[in-house]
Design a protein around this motif. Structure first.
Motif, short mmCIF file in Angstrom:
data_model
loop_
_atom_site.label_atom_id
_atom_site.label_comp_id
_atom_site.label_asym_id
_atom_site.label_seq_id
_atom_site.Cartn_x
_atom_site.Cartn_y
_atom_site.Cartn_z
N ASP A 114 -16.29 10.20 32.08
CA ASP A 114 -14.88 10.62 31.91
C ASP A 114 -14.64 11.96 32.61
N THR A 115 -15.46 12.27 33.62
CA THR A 115 -15.27 13.54 34.32
C THR A 115 -13.82 13.71 34.79
N SER A 116 -13.34 14.97 34.69
CA SER A 116 -11.97 15.27 35.14
C SER A 116 -11.88 15.28 36.66
N GLY A 117 -13.04 15.38 37.33
CA GLY A 117 -12.90 15.44 38.79
C GLY A 117 -14.16 15.71 39.58
N ILE A 118 -15.34 15.70 38.92
CA ILE A 118 -16.57 15.84 39.70
C ILE A 118 -16.77 14.52 40.45
N PRO A 119 -16.94 14.55 41.79
CA PRO A 119 -17.08 13.28 42.50
C PRO A 119 -18.20 12.42 41.91
N ILE A 120 -17.94 11.15 41.79
CA ILE A 120 -18.90 10.21 41.19
C ILE A 120 -20.16 10.15 42.07
N THR A 121 -19.97 10.33 43.38
CA THR A 121 -21.11 10.32 44.32
C THR A 121 -22.12 11.40 43.93
N LYS A 122 -21.62 12.55 43.45
CA LYS A 122 -22.53 13.64 43.02
C LYS A 122 -23.23 13.25 41.73
N MET A 136 -14.48 6.79 34.90
CA MET A 136 -13.48 6.17 34.01
C MET A 136 -12.72 7.35 33.39
N HIS A 137 -11.72 7.81 34.11
CA HIS A 137 -11.06 9.06 33.74
C HIS A 137 -9.82 8.83 32.88
N TRP A 138 -10.00 9.14 31.58
CA TRP A 138 -8.91 9.02 30.62
C TRP A 138 -8.05 10.26 30.71
N SER A 139 -6.84 10.17 30.16
CA SER A 139 -5.94 11.32 30.16
C SER A 139 -5.70 11.72 28.71
N ASN A 140 -5.62 12.98 28.46
CA ASN A 140 -5.50 13.52 27.10
C ASN A 140 -4.04 13.50 26.60
N PRO A 141 -3.73 13.03 25.42
CA PRO A 141 -4.57 12.45 24.37
C PRO A 141 -4.91 10.99 24.67
N PRO A 142 -6.20 10.66 24.70
CA PRO A 142 -6.61 9.37 25.25
C PRO A 142 -6.23 8.14 24.44
N HIS A 143 -5.89 8.33 23.15
CA HIS A 143 -5.45 7.15 22.39
C HIS A 143 -3.98 6.85 22.63
N ILE A 144 -3.28 7.78 23.33
CA ILE A 144 -1.83 7.57 23.54
C ILE A 144 -1.50 7.28 25.00
N ILE A 145 -2.18 7.96 25.93
CA ILE A 145 -1.83 7.80 27.36
C ILE A 145 -2.49 6.51 27.87
N PRO A 146 -1.71 5.56 28.38
CA PRO A 146 -2.30 4.26 28.72
C PRO A 146 -3.01 4.19 30.07
#
Ligand SMILES: NC(=O)C1=CN([C@@H]2O[C@H](COP(=O)(O)OP(=O)(O)OC[C@H]3O[C@@H](n4cnc5c(N)ncnc54)[C@H](O)[C@@H]3O)[C@@H](O)[C@H]2O)C=CC1
Ligand SMILES: Cc1ncc(C(=O)O)c(C(=O)O)c1O
Length: 309
Positions: A114-122, A136-146
């Motif tokens: 759920d990294t906010s932005g570290i490249p997955i390649t790294k 798999m980057h969720w947005s806060n609050p993750p139970h509300i933002i689809p």
């Protein structure tokens, strides 16, 4: 088929993610190194459950789903089809977590961050089956933002990206596949462009913090929920954008370092809601009231945007 999820890290994001996955019928086994974080997460689950009720996301009638807490990382990942890593945004902490997970899971298990932005390649450099690692980057609050961003790194198999995209869709959420593994992906590149300018305007005394929020929430914010940036360009007219950006782009903040205002506050332990003071000050009562009020507004807006009201 993904049915059992191990969730590693139960800070700001973990409890809401656990609650939402469980409502999707997935069985979640959660773990955190901190006892306090586990206790807080236990308390958060019914709160998130109440919000999910108000969003009309029913408890699976099949009796599937559920969240349990593990006493070790080994217990958490045992039998999991998917491991979601939710530990702090620090590549060393994440790498250490992958080193712990790696010998405990088979090559068929997907490891998502759920990294906010570290490249997955790294990140995938620290795991022995990089083809099974995905963002798999969720947005806060993750139970509300689809919306959830799905990001493959250079060594991620296309099937892994597709499996996570399909899982997100199957539980009624909105996957957006990001085509290039750029730092910050898409959501945070756009958000951090906005935040850099907002902090700069407050720092330079152009506007007070409260008025900045009123301006952005009731201007751009309210509008952008209904009309995305690309559609907004067409609504305003590309001729207008061309004229304004011809003089404005050069005047926007382009600072490459962290703003002194943020550095100063962070150094003084003023981290926002989690410490009681950040850009604004908060009492515990105010935090509880704000969280309730914000969840209520987000639920109401989402129901309207989905055409349910
Ligand atoms: N806070 C936000 O608004 C968002 C954060 N993210 C990302 O999600 C990830 C988690 O962020 P937060 O929940 O905000 O962080 P946080 O700092 O609130 O929580 C992280 C949790 O991980 C635990 N932890 C640390 N090492 C661990 C280990 N080895 N095993 C198990 N647990 C461990 C900590 O005890 C803590 O409870 C980060 O990568 C962050 O960038 C993504 C979307 C939004
Ligand atoms: C300030 C900030 N930074 C990162 C994120 C994220 O999506 O990773 C968020 C968020 O709202 O989710 C955020 O607000």
């Amino acid at each position: 088929m993904i049915r059992r999820v191990a969730l590693i890290g139960l800070g700001t994001m973990g409890p809401g993610i656990a609650a939402r996955l469980s409502r999707g019928g997935l069985s979640v086994c959660a773990y955190d190194v901190s006892e306090a974080a586990v206790e807080r997460a236990r308390g958060m689950l019914p709160v998130a459950g109440d919000v999910l009720d108000r969003l009309g996301i029913a408890v699976p009638s099949s009796g599937e789903g559920g969240v349990r807490f593990a006493a070790s990382i080994a217990e958490a990942v045992k039998g999991a089809d998917l491991v979601i890593e939710n530990v702090p945004e620090n590549i060393d902490v994440k790498a250490e977590t992958y080193r712990a997970i790696d010998p405990l899971v088979g090559p068929e298990v997907i490891v998502a961050s759920d990294t906010s932005g570290i490249p997955i390649t790294k990140l995938q450099a620290h795991i022995s089956h990089p083809e099974r690692m995905v963002g798999m980057h969720w947005s806060n609050p993750p139970h509300i933002i689809p919306m959830i961003e799905v990001i493959g790194g250079e060594r991620t198999a296309p099937e892994t990206v597709a499996a996570i995209r399909d899982l997100i869709r199957s539980i009624g959420l909105l996957p957006v596949v990001v085509k290039k593994d750029v730092p910050g992906f898409v959501e945070n590149r756009v958000l951090y462009a906005l935040l850099r300018e907002a902090v700069d305007l407050v720092e330079r005394g152009v506007i007070d913090a409260e008025d900045l929020d009123t301006c952005v929430s009731w201007g751009i914010g309210y509008k952008i929920a209904a009309i995305g940036p690309m559609a907004l360009l067409d609504m305003a007219g590309l001729d207008i954008y061309k004229s304004v950006s011809s003089f404005l782009n050069a005047d926007l903040s382009n600072r490459a370092d962290i703003s002194p205002l943020v550095l100063e506050k962070a150094a003084a332990g003023k981290l926002g809601i989690k410490s009681g003071e950040g850009m604004f000050s908060y009492t515990p009562e105010r935090i509880a009231a704000l969280q309730k009020e914000r969840a209520g507004k987000l639920v109401a807006i989402r129901r309207i945007l989905e055409g349910r009201e």
